[in-house]
Design an enzyme around this catalytic site. Sequence first.
Site, PDB file in Angstrom:
ATOM      1  N   SER A 172       0.686  -1.150  -0.010  1.00 13.64           N
ATOM      2  CA  SER A 172       0.008  -0.134  -0.067  1.00 13.64           C
ATOM      3  C   SER A 172       0.868   1.541  -0.019  1.00 13.64           C
ATOM      4  CB  SER A 172      -0.984   0.010   1.202  1.00 13.64           C
ATOM      5  OG  SER A 172      -1.684  -1.232   1.109  1.00 13.64           O
ATOM      6  N   GLY A 205       1.527  -9.145 -12.304  1.00 11.64           N
ATOM      7  CA  GLY A 205       0.475  -9.748 -13.252  1.00 11.64           C
ATOM      8  C   GLY A 205       1.210  -9.702 -14.528  1.00 11.64           C
ATOM      9  N   ARG A 340     -35.964 -24.458  -7.055  1.00 16.98           N
ATOM     10  CA  ARG A 340     -35.898 -25.533  -6.123  1.00 16.98           C
ATOM     11  C   ARG A 340     -36.866 -25.176  -4.984  1.00 16.98           C
ATOM     12  NH1 ARG A 340     -34.474 -28.785  -2.663  1.00 16.98           N
ATOM     13  NH2 ARG A 340     -32.299 -29.376  -1.889  1.00 16.98           N
ATOM     14  N   GLY A 422     -25.891 -26.926  -1.252  1.00 17.03           N
ATOM     15  CA  GLY A 422     -24.600 -27.832  -1.730  1.00 17.03           C
ATOM     16  C   GLY A 422     -24.330 -27.530  -3.065  1.00 17.03           C
ATOM     17  N   GLU A 445      -4.415  -3.184  -6.104  1.00 17.60           N
ATOM     18  CA  GLU A 445      -4.570  -1.473  -6.449  1.00 17.60           C
ATOM     19  C   GLU A 445      -5.060  -0.679  -5.286  1.00 17.60           C
ATOM     20  OE1 GLU A 445      -5.508  -0.342 -10.248  1.00 17.60           O
ATOM     21  OE2 GLU A 445      -5.263  -2.055 -11.236  1.00 17.60           O
TER      22      GLU A 445
END
Length: 657
Positions: A172, A205, A340, A422, A445
């Site tokens: 940071s 990266g 569901r 699940g 970032e």
Amino acid sequence: MVSATRPAGAATVPALPLPPCAATTSAPLAILPPIDVPAAQRHMEGHDHATRAAVLAVMAGSPTFRLHPGESKEVERARTAARWAELAGAGLFVDTVAAADAAAGRAKLDAIHETASLLDYSLCIGMSVHFSLFGGSIAALGTPAQAAAWLPGVEALTMRGCFALTELGHGSNARGVETEARYDAAADTFVLHTPTDAAQKYWIGGAATTARWAVAFAQLYMPGEAASRGVHAFIVRIREDDGALVPGILLADCGYKVGLNGVDNGRIWFSHAPVPRGHLLARYARVDAAGVYTCDAPSPDALFGVTMSALSGGRIGIAASGVGQARVALAIALRYALRRRAFAATPTTPETLLLDYPMHRRRLLPRLASTVVHQTALNDLKARWGRALSAKDGHVASCGFKSIMTWHALETMQVAREACGGQGYKSENRIGVSRAALDISATFEGDNTVLLQQVTKSCLASYARGGKSGGRWSGALEHLNHPLPLPPPIASMAFAVYTLRRAEATLLPRLAAAIAASAAEPGATPFAAFTAHQVAADAVAQVHTQLLLLVAFMSATGTGGGGGGGGGTARVPRSLRPLLDTLGTLHALAVVDDNAALLRVGALSPADAAAVHDAIDGLCTALRPHAAELAAVMTVPDFLLAPIAFDVVAHNSRARL
């Protein structure tokens, strides 16, 4: 009648007197008109619809973009690279970072990144590092000649780059990076060196395998000077085009991560690596052929401020990807909840759909409302970026929005995962795997908690300026100039704005007074004085950012008394007003309901807090008949959903073994 009053200068402000209970005559909508889903989807996309459609067409039509959960790091990286190559092969990156119209190019690139993130966050981040951070640094920090020389190669992917800022010992606190760049006048080069292992560039990266170049940030030392001239950015070759390391560069892989393994994060050491003088990004600071250093900024700290401005746009991209991931999770969870069933009133009656349980609605629908508000506020911010938005306001918004939105996305994905039971834990059903990949967004970032401290510091500076001008505040603090009116009806966005402003009118002057008292103690430093009150500072930032988000949404949509058309976004179709008003109200009340600081400082009475809590249930009930439409409003094509968003029994049948 008691109302909030303007806080007095630097005096300690007591808790606000509680206002009378707000009127409750404006009840939540009992019936919401049918949702104009196509219009809502265009609203969520915001801009560059054709580009988004083109990206989706490539992804839908190629087996390279099929989901393959549970791959090894190496396979995932290879697949991410192949996906990137196919997007490039379709010509999608033309007129992005090298576009003559920089704003249009950025908007197009944003559309590509945001659409790709719905499928593969690694793909989005890999491209963002190259285009937005590496290319964006050249555009923001380089001279026009440097941009003209390098950006075409960035766009064409012939100059693959990474962004080498973070060090093992300095994350940071990027101002304190230890990498050295010493100017060698005889050789007319800068010599980059990593003095300790703590100074190695870390989590970079693209550095492990992909990048051939880096924007490397280092402390610049001129000949004969012991003190650094501050942090400067250099374009550094780290690999040859064939992948061979260049002299003076050592690279290593960061290895497996919790998620995002399609991004090849690496580590970089510089060992007296020579860098041509012309590779110092020289828009603000430069060394001429005679070896003379000049800088347009008045101090190294000021130079660091403009150097780091390239990160602000990146934070908005991270926030946008987070909102996109929340949309995917909500679309899956809502569709699952509409199929569901669990438990029944009697053995002979059908079991109840999950979404017909009040608690299930309460888990998902307020988060969907916040996701729509966040997407709208982001679209508005992007439209104003670089135009009607100052650098200061852009910095505050990027820090606050990135923090609030990525936390919201992570929490939403966790709730959506649990709401799918699940089945939500299966990799093929996307939510858990995507959440693991997005988890890094809370710290890269800028750690979210640290970024919110930046928001507070800006608020304190604005508050101090207003105090010095005789109590005349401007911008986002303009509301401090006037006594607040009587409370609006509770079931409204205006009530949330009213309550948050009451809180800010107490929290901010109270924090300013506390810091001033700490700074006045013998031997105290400004750093120590602020640090002693970090917890209170976080509360200020949370309230201020939620206000910015809500006001931006109201202004951009013309809902909740916020006017029409707002800062740069198109006026929303009238057909969307009922939906956006309902979702905006639900989001606003959820923000109030979730923030205990509003009760602590007296900005919200216990009776009104209870009424807010109840109003949220009413809004969730009103939205229940439109759940399928709301899932579609998340703007996630079927091929990007999960098996549980369809017929989960058929998907798990013996016939498919």
